[in-house]
Motif scaffolding. Sequence first.
Motif, PDB file in Angstrom:
ATOM      1  N   PRO A 118       0.823  -1.206   0.000  1.00 32.32           N
ATOM      2  CA  PRO A 118       0.000   0.000   0.000  1.00 32.32           C
ATOM      3  C   PRO A 118       0.862   1.263   0.000  1.00 32.32           C
ATOM      4  N   GLU A 119       0.280   2.337  -0.456  1.00 29.44           N
ATOM      5  CA  GLU A 119       0.968   3.631  -0.472  1.00 29.44           C
ATOM      6  C   GLU A 119       0.031   4.712   0.042  1.00 29.44           C
ATOM      7  N   LEU A 120       0.591   5.644   0.759  1.00 29.73           N
ATOM      8  CA  LEU A 120      -0.135   6.827   1.215  1.00 29.73           C
ATOM      9  C   LEU A 120       0.675   8.029   0.751  1.00 29.73           C
ATOM     10  N   THR A 121       0.041   8.912  -0.008  1.00 35.26           N
ATOM     11  CA  THR A 121       0.728  10.110  -0.486  1.00 35.26           C
ATOM     12  C   THR A 121      -0.031  11.339  -0.004  1.00 35.26           C
ATOM     13  N   LEU A 122       0.685  12.214   0.680  1.00 33.79           N
ATOM     14  CA  LEU A 122       0.140  13.485   1.137  1.00 33.79           C
ATOM     15  C   LEU A 122       0.755  14.578   0.280  1.00 33.79           C
ATOM     16  N   TYR A 123      -0.088  15.274  -0.467  1.00 35.34           N
ATOM     17  CA  TYR A 123       0.360  16.381  -1.313  1.00 35.34           C
ATOM     18  C   TYR A 123       0.136  17.682  -0.548  1.00 35.34           C
ATOM     19  N   LEU A 124       1.206  18.463  -0.419  1.00 36.62           N
ATOM     20  CA  LEU A 124       1.164  19.729   0.320  1.00 36.62           C
ATOM     21  C   LEU A 124       1.773  20.848  -0.521  1.00 36.62           C
ATOM     22  N   PRO A 125       1.288  22.079  -0.344  1.00 39.40           N
ATOM     23  CA  PRO A 125       1.976  23.200  -0.987  1.00 39.40           C
ATOM     24  C   PRO A 125       3.407  23.298  -0.447  1.00 39.40           C
ATOM     25  N   ALA A 126       4.348  23.593  -1.294  1.00 42.31           N
ATOM     26  CA  ALA A 126       5.741  23.749  -0.843  1.00 42.31           C
ATOM     27  C   ALA A 126       5.791  24.826   0.228  1.00 42.31           C
ATOM     28  N   GLY A 127       6.603  24.597   1.262  1.00 41.60           N
ATOM     29  CA  GLY A 127       6.699  25.597   2.317  1.00 41.60           C
ATOM     30  C   GLY A 127       7.085  25.007   3.647  1.00 41.60           C
ATOM     31  N   ASN A 128       6.805  25.767   4.703  1.00 45.65           N
ATOM     32  CA  ASN A 128       7.204  25.389   6.060  1.00 45.65           C
ATOM     33  C   ASN A 128       6.002  24.899   6.861  1.00 45.65           C
ATOM     34  N   TYR A 129       6.251  23.861   7.651  1.00 51.63           N
ATOM     35  CA  TYR A 129       5.213  23.268   8.495  1.00 51.63           C
ATOM     36  C   TYR A 129       5.782  23.056   9.889  1.00 51.63           C
ATOM     37  N   GLY A 130       4.924  22.726  10.830  1.00 47.65           N
ATOM     38  CA  GLY A 130       5.342  22.470  12.211  1.00 47.65           C
ATOM     39  C   GLY A 130       5.919  21.077  12.355  1.00 47.65           C
ATOM     40  N   ALA A 131       5.451  20.356  13.354  1.00 48.24           N
ATOM     41  CA  ALA A 131       5.969  19.016  13.657  1.00 48.24           C
ATOM     42  C   ALA A 131       5.399  17.980  12.693  1.00 48.24           C
ATOM     43  N   LEU A 132       6.247  17.062  12.274  1.00 47.28           N
ATOM     44  CA  LEU A 132       5.847  15.933  11.438  1.00 47.28           C
ATOM     45  C   LEU A 132       6.103  14.660  12.225  1.00 47.28           C
ATOM     46  N   THR A 133       5.064  13.837  12.359  1.00 49.33           N
ATOM     47  CA  THR A 133       5.204  12.540  13.019  1.00 49.33           C
ATOM     48  C   THR A 133       4.654  11.481  12.076  1.00 49.33           C
ATOM     49  N   VAL A 134       5.499  10.509  11.710  1.00 51.09           N
ATOM     50  CA  VAL A 134       5.071   9.402  10.856  1.00 51.09           C
ATOM     51  C   VAL A 134       5.466   8.111  11.541  1.00 51.09           C
ATOM     52  N   THR A 135       4.483   7.210  11.689  1.00 54.37           N
ATOM     53  CA  THR A 135       4.736   5.903  12.277  1.00 54.37           C
ATOM     54  C   THR A 135       4.159   4.847  11.353  1.00 54.37           C
ATOM     55  N   THR A 136       5.001   3.910  10.924  1.00 55.49           N
ATOM     56  CA  THR A 136       4.580   2.794  10.085  1.00 55.49           C
ATOM     57  C   THR A 136       5.416   1.579  10.466  1.00 55.49           C
ATOM     58  N   THR A 137       4.863   0.396  10.290  1.00 52.57           N
ATOM     59  CA  THR A 137       5.576  -0.823  10.688  1.00 52.57           C
ATOM     60  C   THR A 137       6.575  -1.258   9.631  1.00 52.57           C
ATOM     61  N   SER A 138       6.102  -1.442   8.397  1.00 52.49           N
ATOM     62  CA  SER A 138       7.011  -1.955   7.378  1.00 52.49           C
ATOM     63  C   SER A 138       7.110  -1.057   6.159  1.00 52.49           C
ATOM     64  N   GLY A 139       6.499   0.101   6.207  1.00 51.29           N
ATOM     65  CA  GLY A 139       6.539   0.993   5.063  1.00 51.29           C
ATOM     66  C   GLY A 139       7.754   1.906   5.070  1.00 51.29           C
ATOM     67  N   ASP A 140       8.086   2.398   3.891  1.00 62.00           N
ATOM     68  CA  ASP A 140       9.141   3.392   3.744  1.00 62.00           C
ATOM     69  C   ASP A 140       8.542   4.773   4.000  1.00 62.00           C
ATOM     70  N   VAL A 141       9.374   5.724   4.377  1.00 61.60           N
ATOM     71  CA  VAL A 141       8.929   7.103   4.584  1.00 61.60           C
ATOM     72  C   VAL A 141       9.808   7.998   3.729  1.00 61.60           C
ATOM     73  N   GLU A 142       9.166   8.861   2.943  1.00 67.51           N
ATOM     74  CA  GLU A 142       9.907   9.715   2.007  1.00 67.51           C
ATOM     75  C   GLU A 142       9.266  11.097   1.981  1.00 67.51           C
ATOM     76  N   THR A 143      10.093  12.124   1.996  1.00 65.56           N
ATOM     77  CA  THR A 143       9.579  13.490   1.889  1.00 65.56           C
ATOM     78  C   THR A 143      10.422  14.265   0.884  1.00 65.56           C
ATOM     79  N   SER A 144       9.981  15.439   0.562  1.00 70.64           N
ATOM     80  CA  SER A 144      10.639  16.266  -0.436  1.00 70.64           C
ATOM     81  C   SER A 144      11.402  17.408   0.226  1.00 70.64           C
ATOM     82  N   ALA A 145      12.461  17.864  -0.429  1.00 71.41           N
ATOM     83  CA  ALA A 145      13.235  19.001   0.072  1.00 71.41           C
ATOM     84  C   ALA A 145      12.431  20.299   0.010  1.00 71.41           C
ATOM     85  N   GLN A 146      11.349  20.316  -0.750  1.00 70.87           N
ATOM     86  CA  GLN A 146      10.507  21.509  -0.861  1.00 70.87           C
ATOM     87  C   GLN A 146       9.533  21.644   0.305  1.00 70.87           C
TER      88      GLN A 146
END
Length: 161
Positions: A118-146
């Motif tokens: 399975p895949e979960l994709t969160l699309y966000l406007p490029a910019g600054n955000y507060g705290a990011l918390t991601v918890t998954t058992t066997s999935g990969d976690v990937e984010t963008s430099a933007q």
Amino acid sequence: MKRLSTLVLSALAIAAVSGLTVLRTGLVAEAARPGRWDSWTPLVTTTYPVEGSFTDIAITDYYADVHLRPSRDGAISVSARDAEGVSRTVQVVNGTLTITRPEPTAGERIFHHEDDDPELTLYLPAGNYGALTVTTTSGDVETSAQLNFASASLTTVSGDI
């Protein structure tokens, strides 16, 4: 007394082995039942609306690879590719966007098909955000430099970050 103990332990051992054999036979019979596993259903993609303003993001999943990507049109959206019938909760509570998947059933945990990551994709406007918390058992976690976060807590047991 020693003979009685030996006899009781022997009886318990036989009962345990018999019970495991019956359990194993039942699981094999269930797995071999026609139409049970040979009719693999491909994953479906579902898009979830995001309503409300937020600065923090909290994602809890089990198998999904989690991708945070900049949106092309500046809109916020959540797209999930998962087994049919699996739904996620997407809501904004107290300034935090929370995305959760229900805990998988025992059958989903044991009989996880190799080609159904399975895949979960969160699309966000490029910019600054507060705290990011991601918890998954066997999935990969990937984010963008933007996408910039004030803090990040990324947890996966067997996936890549």
